[in-house]
Design an enzyme around this catalytic site. Structure first.
Site, PDB file in Angstrom:
ATOM      1  N   TYR A  88     -22.248  18.496 -21.337  1.00 22.97           N
ATOM      2  CA  TYR A  88     -21.007  17.847 -20.882  1.00 22.97           C
ATOM      3  C   TYR A  88     -20.769  16.555 -21.658  1.00 22.97           C
ATOM      4  O   TYR A  88     -19.713  15.950 -21.534  1.00 22.97           O
ATOM      5  CB  TYR A  88     -21.080  17.583 -19.374  1.00 22.97           C
ATOM      6  CG  TYR A  88     -21.304  18.866 -18.596  1.00 22.97           C
ATOM      7  CD1 TYR A  88     -20.240  19.736 -18.335  1.00 22.97           C
ATOM      8  CD2 TYR A  88     -22.580  19.255 -18.183  1.00 22.97           C
ATOM      9  CE1 TYR A  88     -20.448  20.937 -17.675  1.00 22.97           C
ATOM     10  CE2 TYR A  88     -22.791  20.442 -17.517  1.00 22.97           C
ATOM     11  CZ  TYR A  88     -21.727  21.287 -17.268  1.00 22.97           C
ATOM     12  OH  TYR A  88     -21.941  22.481 -16.622  1.00 22.97           O
ATOM     13  N   LYS A  91     -33.452  31.329 -17.154  1.00 25.17           N
ATOM     14  CA  LYS A  91     -32.655  30.459 -16.296  1.00 25.17           C
ATOM     15  C   LYS A  91     -33.409  30.235 -14.993  1.00 25.17           C
ATOM     16  O   LYS A  91     -33.664  31.171 -14.237  1.00 25.17           O
ATOM     17  CB  LYS A  91     -31.293  31.103 -16.025  1.00 25.17           C
ATOM     18  CG  LYS A  91     -30.442  30.281 -15.071  1.00 25.17           C
ATOM     19  CD  LYS A  91     -29.048  30.852 -14.940  1.00 25.17           C
ATOM     20  CE  LYS A  91     -28.264  30.069 -13.906  1.00 25.17           C
ATOM     21  NZ  LYS A  91     -26.916  30.606 -13.707  1.00 25.17           N
ATOM     22  N   SER A 151     -25.543  20.306 -15.361  1.00 28.82           N
ATOM     23  CA  SER A 151     -24.771  19.306 -14.619  1.00 28.82           C
ATOM     24  C   SER A 151     -25.644  18.190 -14.043  1.00 28.82           C
ATOM     25  O   SER A 151     -25.312  17.014 -14.164  1.00 28.82           O
ATOM     26  CB  SER A 151     -23.988  20.004 -13.511  1.00 28.82           C
ATOM     27  OG  SER A 151     -24.857  20.740 -12.663  1.00 28.82           O
ATOM     28  N   LYS A 172     -32.562  27.161 -19.696  1.00 31.15           N
ATOM     29  CA  LYS A 172     -31.707  26.343 -18.831  1.00 31.15           C
ATOM     30  C   LYS A 172     -32.405  26.056 -17.517  1.00 31.15           C
ATOM     31  O   LYS A 172     -32.941  26.991 -16.929  1.00 31.15           O
ATOM     32  CB  LYS A 172     -30.424  27.141 -18.589  1.00 31.15           C
ATOM     33  CG  LYS A 172     -29.491  26.545 -17.578  1.00 31.15           C
ATOM     34  CD  LYS A 172     -28.344  27.464 -17.336  1.00 31.15           C
ATOM     35  CE  LYS A 172     -27.536  26.870 -16.203  1.00 31.15           C
ATOM     36  NZ  LYS A 172     -26.657  27.792 -15.593  1.00 31.15           N
TER      37      LYS A 172
HETATM   38  C1  PBG Z   1     -23.387  30.519 -12.856  1.00 28.00           C
HETATM   39  C2  PBG Z   1     -23.838  29.335 -13.579  1.00 28.00           C
HETATM   40  C3  PBG Z   1     -24.464  28.169 -13.091  1.00 28.00           C
HETATM   41  C4  PBG Z   1     -24.552  27.299 -14.163  1.00 28.00           C
HETATM   42  C5  PBG Z   1     -24.020  27.939 -15.272  1.00 28.00           C
HETATM   43  N1  PBG Z   1     -23.604  29.203 -14.891  1.00 28.00           N
HETATM   44  C6  PBG Z   1     -24.873  27.757 -11.751  1.00 28.00           C
HETATM   45  C7  PBG Z   1     -25.800  28.474 -10.913  1.00 28.00           C
HETATM   46  O1  PBG Z   1     -26.547  29.356 -11.342  1.00 28.00           O
HETATM   47  O2  PBG Z   1     -25.767  28.157  -9.722  1.00 28.00           O
HETATM   48  C8  PBG Z   1     -25.093  25.892 -14.083  1.00 28.00           C
HETATM   49  C9  PBG Z   1     -24.570  24.934 -15.089  1.00 28.00           C
HETATM   50  C10 PBG Z   1     -24.777  23.505 -14.752  1.00 28.00           C
HETATM   51  O3  PBG Z   1     -25.431  23.129 -13.759  1.00 28.00           O
HETATM   52  O4  PBG Z   1     -24.260  22.691 -15.525  1.00 28.00           O
HETATM   53  N2  PBG Z   1     -24.349  31.352 -12.333  1.00 28.00           N
END
Ligand code: PBG
Length: 306
Positions: free
Chosen positions: A297, A179, A258, A232
């Protein structure tokens, strides 16, 4: 002829739909930066989940926005929090829909970081126990898969041990293994009300310049007991998805996050691109790179037309 020789195809079986559960009843608020995505109370989110099931989508990924936030994100592990309640509601009404829960503290902490703080420093080991408690509360509610997204080191092992000790050895772990610390999460933080109140997530999320590190993160999480690993965001990291596919023989997920969604929506709304075409092309690319399934989404829209 193109149909006969096509190498990669997109199917409804490849999709997971994220949902945002908020307290209350009859609540449905569109997220400003994500047109078509809503914060929903459990009753409404349940309707959306049932719609997803009826469209043939195999699973949903649940996020929760709590009533109350504090420094340690205590409400994350409440047995009657929005996520736990939604898991129960879905398992009662649509038991065949796979329920995945996001395990993280950033929606629950008042400072918006994914772990507990010592001053302005996120403390890794002190966070593990809280994440395990949260994962357990999801498992008790009936979650099929818990998905830690916090990026603390050692959290997969901590969660696995906690689940096994309580008899939840059938609850699987989908780890957000690779991530990245990404600007593409911006709109999500509006949806989940989880923007960090100071600093950023660089001390725990990955540097976008690193590929080998992603392989190490994935290897560690598999070692600790992850059943499925995730890369991700998706589109800016197709090379990482491909590398992971070639390096590991394990189920591999990708998250079209997102910002990826919002960029397409915004350009489509301005009339600058053909939304359907671009959505299908991005999802197909993510599959072609090697992802087994995609959290997106766009799941409802795509499933509707497939
Ligand atoms: C929580 C989390 C995040 C996302 C999924 N779980 C955001 C982040 O790390 O700030 C992002 C998902 C998205 O942007 O659609 N930690």
């Amino acid at each position: 002829m193109r149909r006969l020789v096509r190498e990669t195809r997109l199917s409804r079986d490849d999709l997971v739909l994220p949902l945002f559960a908020v307290p209350g009843a009859g609540v449905e608020r569109e997220v400003g930066s994500m047109p078509g995505v809503f914060q929903q109370s459990v009753d409404r989110a349940l309707d959306t989940a049932v719609r997803a099931r009826d469209l043939g989508i195999p699973g949903v990924l649940l996020f929760g926005i709590p009533e109350r936030k504090d420094a340690r994100g205590c409400d994350a592990a409440l047995d009657d929090g929005p996520v736990q309640s939604l898991v129960r509601a879905i398992k009662k009404t649509a038991p065949d829909l796979l329920v995945i829960t996001d395990v993280c503290l950033c929606e629950y902490t008042d400072h918006g970081h994914c772990g507990v703080l010592d001053g302005e420093h996120v403390v890794n080991d002190a966070t593990l126990e809280l994440l395990a408690d949260e994962a357990l509360s999801h498992a008790r509610a009936g979650a099929d898969i818990v998905a830690p997204s916090d990026m603390m080191d050692g959290r997969v092992a901590a969660i696995r041990v906690a689940l096994d000790e309580e008899g939840f050895d059938d609850t699987a772990i989908l780890s957000y293994a690779a991530k990245y610390c990404s600007g593409f999460y911006g709109p999500f933080r509006e949806a989940a009300e989880s923007a960090p109140q100071f600093g950023d997530r660089r001390s725990y999320q990955m540097d976008p310049g690193n590929g080998g590190e992603a392989m190490r993160e994935i290897a560690l999480d598999l070692d600790e007991g992850a059943d499925i690993v995730m890369v991700k965001p998706a589109l800016p990291y197709l090379d990482i998805i491909r590398r992971a596919r070639e390096t590991f023989e394990c189920p591999l997920a990708a998250y079209q996050v997102s910002g990826e969604y919002s960029m397409i929506k915004a350009a489509a709304r301005a009339g600058w691109i053909d939304e359907r075409r671009v959505v299908d092309e991005t999802l197909l690319s993510i599959r072609r790179a090697g992802a087994d399934f995609i959290i997106t989404y766009y799941a409802l829209e795509v499933a509707e037309r497939l």
